[in-house]
Write a protein that holds these residues in place. Structure first.
Motif, PDB file in Angstrom:
ATOM      1  N   SER A 172       0.721  -1.130   0.077  1.00 41.54           N
ATOM      2  CA  SER A 172      -0.409   0.044  -0.116  1.00 41.54           C
ATOM      3  C   SER A 172       0.769   1.275   0.236  1.00 41.54           C
ATOM      4  CB  SER A 172      -0.918   0.434   0.859  1.00 41.54           C
ATOM      5  OG  SER A 172      -0.324  -0.139   2.312  1.00 41.54           O
ATOM      6  N   THR A 173       1.516   1.128   0.452  1.00 45.37           N
ATOM      7  CA  THR A 173       2.970   2.287  -0.407  1.00 45.37           C
ATOM      8  C   THR A 173       3.189   3.198  -0.742  1.00 45.37           C
ATOM      9  OG1 THR A 173       4.258   1.645   2.407  1.00 45.37           O
ATOM     10  CG2 THR A 173       5.139   3.279   0.989  1.00 45.37           C
ATOM     11  N   ASP A 174       2.741   4.601  -1.070  1.00 43.88           N
ATOM     12  CA  ASP A 174       2.461   4.477  -2.047  1.00 43.88           C
ATOM     13  C   ASP A 174       2.076   4.409  -3.088  1.00 43.88           C
ATOM     14  OD1 ASP A 174       4.348   7.085  -1.341  1.00 43.88           O
ATOM     15  OD2 ASP A 174       6.377   6.305  -2.496  1.00 43.88           O
ATOM     16  N   ARG A 175       0.927   3.943  -2.651  1.00 40.42           N
ATOM     17  CA  ARG A 175      -0.104   3.024  -3.537  1.00 40.42           C
ATOM     18  C   ARG A 175      -0.490   3.905  -4.363  1.00 40.42           C
ATOM     19  NH1 ARG A 175      -4.066  -1.100  -1.440  1.00 40.42           N
ATOM     20  NH2 ARG A 175      -1.918  -2.253  -2.224  1.00 40.42           N
ATOM     21  N   ALA A 176      -1.217   5.633  -4.458  1.00 42.58           N
ATOM     22  CA  ALA A 176      -1.885   6.373  -5.277  1.00 42.58           C
ATOM     23  C   ALA A 176      -0.810   6.625  -6.074  1.00 42.58           C
ATOM     24  CB  ALA A 176      -1.906   7.649  -4.012  1.00 42.58           C
ATOM     25  N   ALA A 177       0.240   7.216  -5.681  1.00 39.42           N
ATOM     26  CA  ALA A 177       1.867   7.674  -6.435  1.00 39.42           C
ATOM     27  C   ALA A 177       1.824   6.446  -8.110  1.00 39.42           C
ATOM     28  CB  ALA A 177       2.987   8.217  -6.029  1.00 39.42           C
ATOM     29  N   PHE A 178       1.946   5.522  -7.731  1.00 40.00           N
ATOM     30  CA  PHE A 178       2.503   4.363  -8.064  1.00 40.00           C
ATOM     31  C   PHE A 178       1.026   4.583  -9.568  1.00 40.00           C
ATOM     32  CE2 PHE A 178       5.069   2.077  -4.907  1.00 40.00           C
ATOM     33  CZ  PHE A 178       5.825   2.845  -5.053  1.00 40.00           C
ATOM     34  N   GLN A 179       0.216   4.169  -8.908  1.00 37.46           N
ATOM     35  CA  GLN A 179      -1.236   4.547  -9.694  1.00 37.46           C
ATOM     36  C   GLN A 179      -1.464   5.817 -10.762  1.00 37.46           C
ATOM     37  OE1 GLN A 179      -4.262   3.533  -7.132  1.00 37.46           O
ATOM     38  NE2 GLN A 179      -4.064   1.260  -7.187  1.00 37.46           N
ATOM     39  N   ALA A 180      -1.104   6.752 -10.367  1.00 40.29           N
ATOM     40  CA  ALA A 180      -0.883   7.693 -10.941  1.00 40.29           C
ATOM     41  C   ALA A 180      -0.480   7.614 -12.438  1.00 40.29           C
ATOM     42  CB  ALA A 180      -0.653   8.748 -10.065  1.00 40.29           C
ATOM     43  N   SER A 181       0.842   7.181 -11.767  1.00 37.86           N
ATOM     44  CA  SER A 181       2.153   7.049 -13.206  1.00 37.86           C
ATOM     45  C   SER A 181       1.798   5.872 -13.884  1.00 37.86           C
ATOM     46  CB  SER A 181       4.010   6.699 -12.297  1.00 37.86           C
ATOM     47  OG  SER A 181       4.553   6.470 -13.252  1.00 37.86           O
TER      48      SER A 181
END
Length: 434
Positions: A172-181
């Protein structure tokens, strides 16, 4: 038969002709060659140019006020290996995978793609550092000064997206950033597709010759299509977070890519064959790439395209016809009991081989002699044969005079079609020839 063009001066056994450079995508070509797609291609090029300008502006802004520009990371063809895609789930949940994912995001070009051959070490990009392995200057205006700043060559972009998807699934760590990328990368692949459904090697397009051609080489277009299809059909659960609108766009782009394959299978003497390594964006005919890569039929990439078509569910008549035509070509040109190794075609009873390139004017599958069914082609750098500096490359009918470096440093023959023909045996039992 060799020409008398005077380009080959020394070591010219089986010399055929000069190779030429291909034409890039330009507004002038759009105005004169795009036909009914003129408006669509004009918009495409405008959007591409705007994306490239924005990329340059972003890097220039980053470097403003810096006392020195960080050196480029450097590149290595083993780069994709540092983003493994077949590890156990525990690997993608590890701190090492997390560090690499963060690094990948930091090196994403603002327009959405990535550079090629980048070794991922878990060290994020420094402010102002090049996004790719070599130094780039945002103030440079030449077409070759900004090449591969966003590319699909050598598995670039598709590998980064797949790796990020696995990491965001595992932790879950940095998941939002990874998904946006990931979403940005998917949109880059979709935006890169030409209005006539092929894909260039780079996006934004570089305006430099063969990079702008529809690129089948190294499976660039096929890798994009495979990934977009997995996303569009929801067959890859790592992309479960992608919304339905983007999924539908991905599915449509991948389907249109199949349409491109079926429409541009090369016809010689009235018979469908296979595909070229690159195809011109407007004429759609095979076109040259590097100095030693001529306009031709290509076996390696075509075998993989054929395998992809066989893997698609519920193939229609056009798809089945394309597969049979391609397998006819591979059966007619098969070199039995040979394998390419260390620059030599050696005996191996377990292997069958094909030349990488075949002439566009010679194909007769009914001929008794292998050399009469199709003509193999081999390329080399011009300066290794005494040619003038203005000569781009040379084409030969055998490897006899090809330089040692091009024999050991390039796959002049390959055995990729062997596995495809094995699969075809079972596939054809369920899909008879139309």
């Amino acid at each position: 038969m060799a020409t008398n063009d005077g380009a080959c001066v020394t070591t010219c056994t089986d010399y055929i002709r000069k190779n030429t450079e291909t034409s890039p995508l330009t507004q002038t070509r759009i105005d004169t060659e795009a036909g009914s797609l003129k408006s669509a291609f004009t918009t495409y090029l405008s959007n591409s140019n705007a994306a490239r300008a924005a990329d340059k502006a972003a890097l220039k802004a980053e470097r403003s006020g810096l006392s020195s520009v960080p050196s480029a990371r450097g590149s290595d063809k083993a780069g994709p290996d540092t983003m493994p895609l077949s590890e156990a789930a525990s690997y993608y949940a590890s701190s090492n995978a997390l560090a690499i994912a963060r690094e990948i995001v930091s090196f994403q070009v603002p327009s959405g793609a990535w550079g090629k051959n980048m070794l991922r070490t878990g060290v994020v990009r420094a402010k102002g550092q090049s996004w790719i392995g070599s130094n780039i200057d945002p103030s440079a205006s030449g077409s070759t000064d900004w090449m591969y700043v966003g590319t699909f060559d050598n598995k670039a972009t598709t590998t980064e997206i797949r790796y990020l998807a696995k990491v965001q699934t595992a932790q879950s760590t940095d998941r939002a950033a990874f998904q946006a990328s990931i979403v940005k990368g998917i949109n880059a692949m979709i935006n890169a597709q030409y209005p006539n459904y092929g894909w260039p090697q780079n996006y934004p397009v570089s305006g430099s010759g063969y990079n702008d051609a529809v690129t089948l080489n190294d499976d660039a277009m096929l890798n994009i299509m495979k990934l977009l299809r997995e996303i569009g059909t929801s067959s890859n659960t790592d992309f479960a977070f992608v919304d339905s609108t983007l999924r539908n766009k991905a599915a449509s782009a991948a389907g249109n890519g199949v349409t491109w394959f079926l429409a541009n299978q090369v016809v010689i003497n009235g018979k469908k064959t296979v595909w070229g390594q690159q195809h011109d964006v407007f004429t759609l005919k095979p076109t040259p790439a590097r100095a030693y890569e001529m306009a031709s039929l290509t076996s390696q990439e075509s075998a993989k395209i054929t395998s992809y078509l066989m893997a698609l569910p519920n193939p229609d008549t056009a798809m089945v016809t394309a597969v049979y035509a391609a397998t006819d070509f591979f059966k007619a040109t098969q070199i039995t009991g040979k394998v390419w190794s260390s620059g030599v075609l050696s005996s191996d009873s377990s292997k069958n081989s094909w030349a990488r390139f075949y002439d566009l004017s010679v194909y007769d599958p009914t001929a008794a002699n292998l050399s009469s069914r199709a003509r193999m082609l081999f390329g080399d750098f011009a300066d290794r044969h005494g040619a003038a500096s203005s000569v781009y490359g040379l084409i030969f009918g055998s490897t006899t005079a090809v330089s040692a470096e091009r024999l050991t440093g390039y796959s002049q023959y390959n055995s990729v079609a062997q596995a495809m023909l094995t699969s075809f045996t079972s596939w054809s039992a369920s899909h008879p020839r139309p």
